[in-house]
Enzyme design. Structure first.
Site, short mmCIF file in Angstrom:
data_model
loop_
_atom_site.label_atom_id
_atom_site.label_comp_id
_atom_site.label_asym_id
_atom_site.label_seq_id
_atom_site.Cartn_x
_atom_site.Cartn_y
_atom_site.Cartn_z
N ARG A 54 0.87 -1.18 0.00
CA ARG A 54 0.00 0.00 0.00
C ARG A 54 0.91 1.23 0.00
NH1 ARG A 54 2.49 1.95 3.76
NH2 ARG A 54 0.96 3.59 3.81
N GLY A 55 0.26 2.41 -0.13
CA GLY A 55 1.05 3.62 -0.30
C GLY A 55 1.14 3.91 -1.80
N ALA A 56 0.86 5.16 -2.18
CA ALA A 56 0.67 5.48 -3.60
C ALA A 56 1.82 5.05 -4.51
CB ALA A 56 0.38 6.98 -3.73
N ARG A 96 -7.57 -0.18 -6.43
CA ARG A 96 -7.84 0.93 -5.50
C ARG A 96 -7.98 2.22 -6.33
NH1 ARG A 96 -4.21 1.21 -0.34
NH2 ARG A 96 -6.05 2.30 0.40
N GLN A 206 -1.91 2.69 10.04
CA GLN A 206 -0.61 2.67 9.34
C GLN A 206 0.48 3.37 10.15
OE1 GLN A 206 -3.54 3.49 7.92
NE2 GLN A 206 -3.64 2.94 5.76
N ASP A 247 -1.72 10.86 -2.00
CA ASP A 247 -2.14 9.85 -2.99
C ASP A 247 -2.46 10.47 -4.33
OD1 ASP A 247 -2.82 8.69 -0.20
OD2 ASP A 247 -2.61 7.02 -1.60
N ASN A 257 -5.03 12.74 0.74
CA ASN A 257 -4.15 11.86 1.52
C ASN A 257 -5.01 11.15 2.56
OD1 ASN A 257 -1.50 10.81 2.10
ND2 ASN A 257 -1.56 11.97 4.01
N LYS A 258 -4.39 10.32 3.34
CA LYS A 258 -5.08 9.47 4.32
C LYS A 258 -6.07 10.27 5.17
CE LYS A 258 -4.82 6.02 4.55
NZ LYS A 258 -5.83 5.18 3.83
#
Ligand code: MRU
Length: 357
Positions: A54-56, A96, A206, A247, A257-258
């Site tokens: 995960r993570g862009a 995603r 996370q 992201d 973002n998150k």
């Protein structure tokens, strides 16, 4: 390329003919360091959906290897190596929705095929080898971008800095080194970092599970706080700056973002604290004009209502779980890219940096 950390989420093991993708299983961190291997594009798609990776930027790198694996599969089935790529691309794109790096990497891999065909080159081993190399380049370019962002971003960090970050924008979320954590790593190497506050990042955690793990591993001082404690530490004067990843950052400078990032930016404004975003240019989407147009991934209610094996809420209630939020550009002090630091007006500064790419 020199790196001050070994923390990374993805490797290619072996040669292009028989090799495979290896990933650290981020679902098991920090309790266990386990590794998974993937030999086909379907496995890569599942690894992204299930958040093994995960993570862009890391999602984009995985997708690039997924496209190569799709071509290798078609070749092994005795068909042209690009015969199944439209379906492979569609499958990987359907994992995603928010991180633009996924679509950026898929488009780049698709363009490579179009250019190869336009040049009249054959669909033989020479194509597969070159196609593999394109995926490797996407991976290596991301690591270099993180190192460059780190160097540039560290200049914004004062000595003795107490830095707050949200989610995980670290080595685990990129090719290696990290975006926001790349800035922190570089500033730490310069002797500037007194403390990193890591938001736990409810509900997927996370920050608690991954950011503390990788900073602790690298010997960078880290304090875990819950998301709701950020305001308190800012009010006490204990946070000098915030740096987060993204992201998707769009043409006007709005930043997805998150979930929870927007709240932090509002808090920074109130307390007069700089709010920085570390964004490789692969995350900058000039085709989307404003944050309102960004598709926000909606995730399962279970991730909100269950922690470990423990149910926290009664059945039958409404639950919302948007995985990302959008921070308006006017709350962003600066956007750190690998080609330079963008400041408002972002429409001009981001476009100029993209053009310089
Ligand atoms: O849902 P995740 O864990 O994929 O979300 C990750 C983030 O929001 C990161 O901050 C972002 O991808 C930047 S990573 C360099």
């Amino acid at each position: 390329m020199t790196m001050t950390t070994q923390v990374r989420p993805i490797w290619w093991i072996g040669d292009w003919r028989t090799g495979h993708v290896r990933m650290i299983d981020q679902l098991r961190l920090p309790a266990e360091e386990q590794y998974l291997t993937y030999n086909d594009h379907e496995g890569i798609a599942v690894s992204i959906t299930t958040m093994v990776i995960r993570g862009a930027p890391a999602i984009g790198i995985s997708a690039a290897y997924g496209m190569f694996l799709g071509a290798r599969e078609a070749n092994a089935a005795g068909t042209a190596p690009w015969s199944n790529l439209p379906e492979v691309k569609a499958r990987l794109a359907d994992t995603r929705p928010t991180a633009v790096n996924l679509f950026w990497a898929l488009d780049r891999m698709e363009r490579f095929v179009a250019e190869w065909k336009r040049a009249g080159k054959p669909g033989d081993d020479s194509f597969l080898e070159a196609y593999f190399q394109e995926a490797v380049e996407i991976h290596e370019e991301d690591v270099q971008a993180c190192m460059d962002m780190g160097r540039l971003g560290a200049e914004l960090v004062p000595r003795g800095a107490r830095i707050l970050t949200h989610c995980n924008a670290g080595g685990l979320a990129t090719g290696a080194y990290g975006t926001a954590l790349g800035v922190i790593r570089a500033a730490h190497a310069d002797g500037k970092v007194k403390m990193v506050f890591a938001d736990e990042t409810r509900p997927y955690l996370q920050g608690a599970r991954l950011t503390t793990w990788e900073l602790h591993k690298d010997g960078i001082p880290v304090t875990l706080i819950t998301d709701s404690m950020a305001a308190h530490f800012m009010q006490k004067g204990q946070v000098d700056l915030v740096v987060v990843g993204t992201d998707r950052t769009v043409a006007n400078g709005d930043v997805a973002n998150k979930i929870g990032t927007y709240g932090l930016a509002v808090l920074c404004k109130h307390h007069g604290i700089p709010f920085y975003v570390a964004a490789p240019l692969s995350t900058v989407d000039l085709d989307t004009q404003t944050g309102e147009q960004i598709v926000i991934e909606q995730r399962s209610r279970d991730e909100v209502t269950i922690v470990g094996n423990r149910k926290l809420a009664p059945d039958g209630i409404e639950v919302q779980h948007p995985a990302f939020d959008v921070t308006p550009a006017d709350l962003v002090t600066a956007i750190i890219t690998e080609k330079g630091i963008a400041r408002a007006p972002y429409r001009e500064s981001l476009a100029a940096l993209k053009a310089a790419q």
